[in-house]
Design a protein around this motif. Structure first.
Motif, PDB file in Angstrom:
ATOM      1  N   CYS A  96       0.835  -1.207   0.000  1.00 33.81           N
ATOM      2  CA  CYS A  96       0.000   0.000   0.000  1.00 33.81           C
ATOM      3  C   CYS A  96       0.868   1.255   0.000  1.00 33.81           C
ATOM      4  O   CYS A  96       0.550   2.242  -0.678  1.00 33.81           O
ATOM      5  CB  CYS A  96      -0.929   0.002   1.205  1.00 33.81           C
ATOM      6  SG  CYS A  96      -2.302  -1.187   1.106  1.00 33.81           S
ATOM      7  N   ARG A  97       1.971   1.221   0.727  1.00 35.39           N
ATOM      8  CA  ARG A  97       2.846   2.394   0.756  1.00 35.39           C
ATOM      9  C   ARG A  97       3.506   2.641  -0.598  1.00 35.39           C
ATOM     10  O   ARG A  97       3.933   3.766  -0.882  1.00 35.39           O
ATOM     11  CB  ARG A  97       3.909   2.242   1.850  1.00 35.39           C
ATOM     12  CG  ARG A  97       3.330   2.268   3.264  1.00 35.39           C
ATOM     13  CD  ARG A  97       4.414   2.523   4.295  1.00 35.39           C
ATOM     14  NE  ARG A  97       5.479   1.527   4.265  1.00 35.39           N
ATOM     15  CZ  ARG A  97       5.469   0.379   4.939  1.00 35.39           C
ATOM     16  NH1 ARG A  97       4.415   0.081   5.715  1.00 35.39           N
ATOM     17  NH2 ARG A  97       6.483  -0.465   4.858  1.00 35.39           N
ATOM     18  N   GLN A  98       3.586   1.612  -1.435  1.00 37.87           N
ATOM     19  CA  GLN A  98       4.103   1.791  -2.796  1.00 37.87           C
ATOM     20  C   GLN A  98       2.994   2.177  -3.773  1.00 37.87           C
ATOM     21  O   GLN A  98       3.244   2.341  -4.972  1.00 37.87           O
ATOM     22  CB  GLN A  98       4.767   0.501  -3.303  1.00 37.87           C
ATOM     23  CG  GLN A  98       5.769  -0.131  -2.363  1.00 37.87           C
ATOM     24  CD  GLN A  98       6.800   0.836  -1.841  1.00 37.87           C
ATOM     25  OE1 GLN A  98       7.440   1.531  -2.622  1.00 37.87           O
ATOM     26  NE2 GLN A  98       6.966   0.879  -0.526  1.00 37.87           N
ATOM     27  N   GLY A  99       1.775   2.303  -3.277  1.00 34.45           N
ATOM     28  CA  GLY A  99       0.647   2.606  -4.147  1.00 34.45           C
ATOM     29  C   GLY A  99       0.050   1.400  -4.832  1.00 34.45           C
ATOM     30  O   GLY A  99      -0.809   1.534  -5.705  1.00 34.45           O
ATOM     31  N   TYR A 101      -2.232  -0.903  -4.070  1.00 37.21           N
ATOM     32  CA  TYR A 101      -3.281  -1.237  -3.108  1.00 37.21           C
ATOM     33  C   TYR A 101      -3.935  -2.591  -3.382  1.00 37.21           C
ATOM     34  O   TYR A 101      -4.314  -3.301  -2.446  1.00 37.21           O
ATOM     35  CB  TYR A 101      -4.342  -0.139  -3.094  1.00 37.21           C
ATOM     36  CG  TYR A 101      -3.841   1.171  -2.528  1.00 37.21           C
ATOM     37  CD1 TYR A 101      -3.847   1.399  -1.155  1.00 37.21           C
ATOM     38  CD2 TYR A 101      -3.347   2.171  -3.359  1.00 37.21           C
ATOM     39  CE1 TYR A 101      -3.381   2.594  -0.626  1.00 37.21           C
ATOM     40  CE2 TYR A 101      -2.878   3.371  -2.841  1.00 37.21           C
ATOM     41  CZ  TYR A 101      -2.897   3.570  -1.476  1.00 37.21           C
ATOM     42  OH  TYR A 101      -2.431   4.750  -0.957  1.00 37.21           O
ATOM     43  N   CYS A 104      -2.387  -5.523  -1.543  1.00 38.74           N
ATOM     44  CA  CYS A 104      -2.308  -5.364  -0.086  1.00 38.74           C
ATOM     45  C   CYS A 104      -2.131  -6.698   0.635  1.00 38.74           C
ATOM     46  O   CYS A 104      -2.775  -7.697   0.304  1.00 38.74           O
ATOM     47  CB  CYS A 104      -3.573  -4.670   0.410  1.00 38.74           C
ATOM     48  SG  CYS A 104      -3.691  -4.502   2.200  1.00 38.74           S
ATOM     49  N   GLU A 179      -2.011   4.155 -17.350  1.00 33.40           N
ATOM     50  CA  GLU A 179      -0.792   4.244 -16.538  1.00 33.40           C
ATOM     51  C   GLU A 179       0.163   3.092 -16.869  1.00 33.40           C
ATOM     52  O   GLU A 179       1.361   3.306 -17.090  1.00 33.40           O
ATOM     53  CB  GLU A 179      -1.156   4.210 -15.060  1.00 33.40           C
ATOM     54  CG  GLU A 179      -1.821   5.474 -14.551  1.00 33.40           C
ATOM     55  CD  GLU A 179      -0.824   6.464 -13.986  1.00 33.40           C
ATOM     56  OE1 GLU A 179       0.305   6.052 -13.664  1.00 33.40           O
ATOM     57  OE2 GLU A 179      -1.176   7.650 -13.875  1.00 33.40           O
ATOM     58  N   HIS A 338      -5.685  -0.114  -8.663  1.00 30.82           N
ATOM     59  CA  HIS A 338      -5.256   0.461  -7.384  1.00 30.82           C
ATOM     60  C   HIS A 338      -6.012   1.779  -7.179  1.00 30.82           C
ATOM     61  O   HIS A 338      -5.422   2.868  -7.153  1.00 30.82           O
ATOM     62  CB  HIS A 338      -3.748   0.708  -7.390  1.00 30.82           C
ATOM     63  CG  HIS A 338      -2.935  -0.475  -7.827  1.00 30.82           C
ATOM     64  ND1 HIS A 338      -2.905  -1.666  -7.113  1.00 30.82           N
ATOM     65  CD2 HIS A 338      -2.132  -0.664  -8.911  1.00 30.82           C
ATOM     66  CE1 HIS A 338      -2.099  -2.526  -7.739  1.00 30.82           C
ATOM     67  NE2 HIS A 338      -1.627  -1.939  -8.824  1.00 30.82           N
ATOM     68  N   GLN A 340      -7.381   3.488  -4.881  1.00 32.23           N
ATOM     69  CA  GLN A 340      -7.077   4.452  -3.830  1.00 32.23           C
ATOM     70  C   GLN A 340      -6.079   5.506  -4.295  1.00 32.23           C
ATOM     71  O   GLN A 340      -6.067   6.622  -3.761  1.00 32.23           O
ATOM     72  CB  GLN A 340      -6.551   3.727  -2.587  1.00 32.23           C
ATOM     73  CG  GLN A 340      -7.594   2.897  -1.844  1.00 32.23           C
ATOM     74  CD  GLN A 340      -7.762   1.486  -2.394  1.00 32.23           C
ATOM     75  OE1 GLN A 340      -7.332   1.195  -3.507  1.00 32.23           O
ATOM     76  NE2 GLN A 340      -8.381   0.609  -1.629  1.00 32.23           N
ATOM     77  N   ARG A 341      -5.262   5.187  -5.273  1.00 29.68           N
ATOM     78  CA  ARG A 341      -4.274   6.143  -5.793  1.00 29.68           C
ATOM     79  C   ARG A 341      -4.926   7.268  -6.578  1.00 29.68           C
ATOM     80  O   ARG A 341      -4.421   8.395  -6.600  1.00 29.68           O
ATOM     81  CB  ARG A 341      -3.267   5.436  -6.705  1.00 29.68           C
ATOM     82  CG  ARG A 341      -2.261   4.586  -5.984  1.00 29.68           C
ATOM     83  CD  ARG A 341      -1.461   3.718  -6.933  1.00 29.68           C
ATOM     84  NE  ARG A 341      -0.712   4.460  -7.951  1.00 29.68           N
ATOM     85  CZ  ARG A 341       0.063   3.859  -8.851  1.00 29.68           C
ATOM     86  NH1 ARG A 341       0.168   2.536  -8.871  1.00 29.68           N
ATOM     87  NH2 ARG A 341       0.728   4.574  -9.730  1.00 29.68           N
ATOM     88  N   TRP A 342      -6.020   6.970  -7.264  1.00 30.95           N
ATOM     89  CA  TRP A 342      -6.520   7.898  -8.281  1.00 30.95           C
ATOM     90  C   TRP A 342      -7.938   8.402  -8.058  1.00 30.95           C
ATOM     91  O   TRP A 342      -8.334   9.381  -8.700  1.00 30.95           O
ATOM     92  CB  TRP A 342      -6.479   7.217  -9.657  1.00 30.95           C
ATOM     93  CG  TRP A 342      -5.147   6.673 -10.015  1.00 30.95           C
ATOM     94  CD1 TRP A 342      -3.969   7.358 -10.063  1.00 30.95           C
ATOM     95  CD2 TRP A 342      -4.844   5.321 -10.373  1.00 30.95           C
ATOM     96  NE1 TRP A 342      -2.946   6.532 -10.440  1.00 30.95           N
ATOM     97  CE2 TRP A 342      -3.445   5.267 -10.636  1.00 30.95           C
ATOM     98  CE3 TRP A 342      -5.580   4.162 -10.517  1.00 30.95           C
ATOM     99  CZ2 TRP A 342      -2.797   4.104 -11.030  1.00 30.95           C
ATOM    100  CZ3 TRP A 342      -4.943   2.998 -10.896  1.00 30.95           C
ATOM    101  CH2 TRP A 342      -3.560   2.977 -11.145  1.00 30.95           C
TER     102      TRP A 342
END
Length: 391
Positions: A96-99, A101, A104, A179, A338, A340-342
Motif C-alpha cells: 500500500c505504501r508503494q501505491g 493497493y 495489499c 498508466e 489500485h 485508492q491512488r486515483w
C-alpha cells in the motif's frame, strides 16, 4: 436488510440477511444509494473462480451515505456521501505504501487460498467469496466498509450518483490501463472491449494525449457509445481484419499500446485443445481461461510496444503467444486497479466534466430486480452496458 444473494442452482434472488456491524475501529457502515453490475462478477456466477457459497452477497461497485463510523475513522462523518473503492486495502503495508493497493497484504479475508492459487495473497474485494479474499457485497441496503479512511472517498457535489458510482471500479480500472501502458502524446492505442472498463481505458488514453484510440467490439450499441461519449474510433471485429486495420491506422507499425479489457472468454463448450484437455483432467470441472483478445492484442501490437491485460482472469491460459512477446520485444503488464491512488483525482475530473460516465448506466432497476439486471448484463440484451441497482 435486503440483499441480492447467490442461491446456487436457484440463481440469484433478494433475501433478508443480517445487518452489517462495525467489527474494527477503522470500519464504517454505508447505506447504499447505487450499486452496479461488473464483468468481474460473471466468472463467479459461471463457476470460473473460487466457489461462491449459498447466501453470498454480490456486487463491488457502489456509493452511498455513511451511517455509522468506528472510533478510529477520521476522514468521514455520518451523513457523508462517499464512493467506495472496489478493492479493499489497509493503507499501511509495504505494498500500500508503494501505491499497489490491490496487492495489499492485509485486505483479504482468505489469504491462504490466494497464496495457494497465485503464490502470494492479494488484496480483498467486495462481493467475492471469502476463499477469494472477499467481503459481503454491495447489492444490499448496507455494506460494512473496512479501512474506511483508505477506501472511501467524499463525492463532489456536482457529480450525481449515476456518474459517481463508476468511480468505484470502472474509471480507476481504465486509468490503470493508461498508466501501465505509459500512454503519451502521439500514441496510437487499441482497446479490445467496449464495455464500461474498455470505454474508460479509451477515455483515459485520450486524456493523456493519445493521437488515436481505437475500440474493438462486436456490439453496435457499445461501439456507438464509445464513439459518441468517449470520442474513440471503433472497429467491429466481425466485419474487418482487426490487425490489418490497426496497422493501416498506425503508419503500418501497429498500435503503440494494446489494452485487453475483455477478460476470460468461456462459452461452456468442452475443452478443444490438447492443453485444455490436460487441464480439465487435472482440475475436474474446470478449464483454462481462453485469452482470445490477449492473443490478438499481442499479435497486433507494434514491435517494442506494450500490451496491458486489464480483463479478469483467474487461473491458467491456453495457447498464450509467448514467442511473439519475445520476438517482438513486447512489454506485457497486468494488474487489478489500485483505485485508492486515483479516485480523488478522477472525481475532480468528473466534477469538471473531463471524464464522462453518465452513459454507462444504461439500465436502472430496483434491487428486487437484480436477477433480471444480471441476465440483461450477461446477454447484452436491450443494449445493456451496465445495470445499476437502487435498494
Amino acid at each position: 436488510m435486503r440483499a441480492l444473494c447467490w442461491l446456487g442452482a436457484d440463481g440469484l434472488a433478494v433475501r433478508q440477511v443480517p445487518d452489517p456491524e462495525l467489527r474494527n475501529s477503522a470500519d464504517a457502515i454505508v447505506r447504499v444509494r447505487r450499486s452496479a453490475t461488473c464483468g468481474a462478477d460473471l466468472p463467479l456466477l459461471a463457476g470460473r473462480a473460487p466457489a461462491l457459497s449459498v447466501g453470498d452477497v454480490l456486487g463491488h461497485e457502489f456509493l452511498g451515505d455513511v451511517v455509522e463510523v468506528g472510533p478510529g475513522v477520521r476522514r468521514h462523518r455520518v451523513g457523508d456521501r462517499v464512493v467506495v473503492c472496489a478493492a479493499v486495502a489497509c493503507g499501511n503495508c509495504w505494498y500500500c505504501r508503494q501505491g499497489l493497493y490491490a496487492c495489499c497484504d492485509n485486505g483479504s479475508t482468505g489469504p491462504a487460498a490466494a497464496e495457494a492459487a497465485w503464490g502470494q495473497p492479494t488484496g480483498g474485494c467486495y462481493g467475492h467469496p471469502r476463499s477469494a479474499g472477499g467481503f459481503a457485497g454491495s447489492h444490499a441496503e448496507y455494506v460494512r466498509v473496512p479501512y474506511a479512511d483508505v477506501g472511501a472517498f467524499a463525492v463532489p457535489e456536482p457529480v450525481d450518483d449515476d456518474r459517481a458510482v463508476f468511480a468505484s471500479d470502472a474509471v480507476p480500472a481504465g486509468w490503470l490501463a493508461a498508466e501501465l501502458g505509459e500512454v503519451s502524446p502521439g500514441d496510437v492505442v487499441a482497446v479490445w472491449g467496449a464495455g464500461a472498463v474498455g470505454q474508460m481505458a479509451a477515455q483515459a488514453a485520450l486524456l493523456r494525449g493519445a493521437d488515436r484510440v481505437v475500440v474493438i467490439d462486436r456490439y453496435p450499441q457499445r461501439l456507438g457509445l464509445a464513439q459518441r461519449h468517449v470520442g474513440a474510433e471503433t472497429l467491429d471485429y466481425l466485419s474487418v481484419d482487426v490487425p490489418a486495420e490497426l496497422r493501416e491506422r498506425s503508419g503500418g507499425r501497429g498500435p503503440d499500446v494494446c489494452v485487453e479489457a475483455v477478460g476470460m472468454a468461456w462459452d461452456g463448450a468442452e475443452p478443444r485443445s490438447l492443453a485444455e484437455r490436460f487441464a480439465a483432467a487435472a482440475l475436474p470441472g474446470a478449464a483454462p481461461d481462453r485469452p482470445i483478445a490477449v492473443r490478438e492484442a499481442v499479435h497486433a501490437c507494434r514491435k517494442g510496444g506494450t500490451v496491458v491485460v486489464l480483463g479478469t482472469f483467474t487461473g491458467f491460459v491456453d495457447t498464450f503467444p509467448l514467442g511473439a512477446v519475445m520476438q517482438k520485444g513486447l512489454t506485457v503488464r497486468a494488474a487489478r486497479q489500485h483505485g485508492q491512488r486515483w479516485i480523488p483525482m478522477l472525481l475532480d475530473r468528473m466534477a469538471r466534466g473531463e471524464i464522462h460516465t453518465g452513459h454507462l448506466a444504461t439500465h436502472h432497476l430496483p434491487l428486487e430486480q437484480g436477477a433480471l439486471g444480471y441476465d440483461l448484463f450477461r446477454t447484452r440484451a436491450d443494449g445493456c452496458l451496465r445495470a445499476v441497482f437502487t435498494p
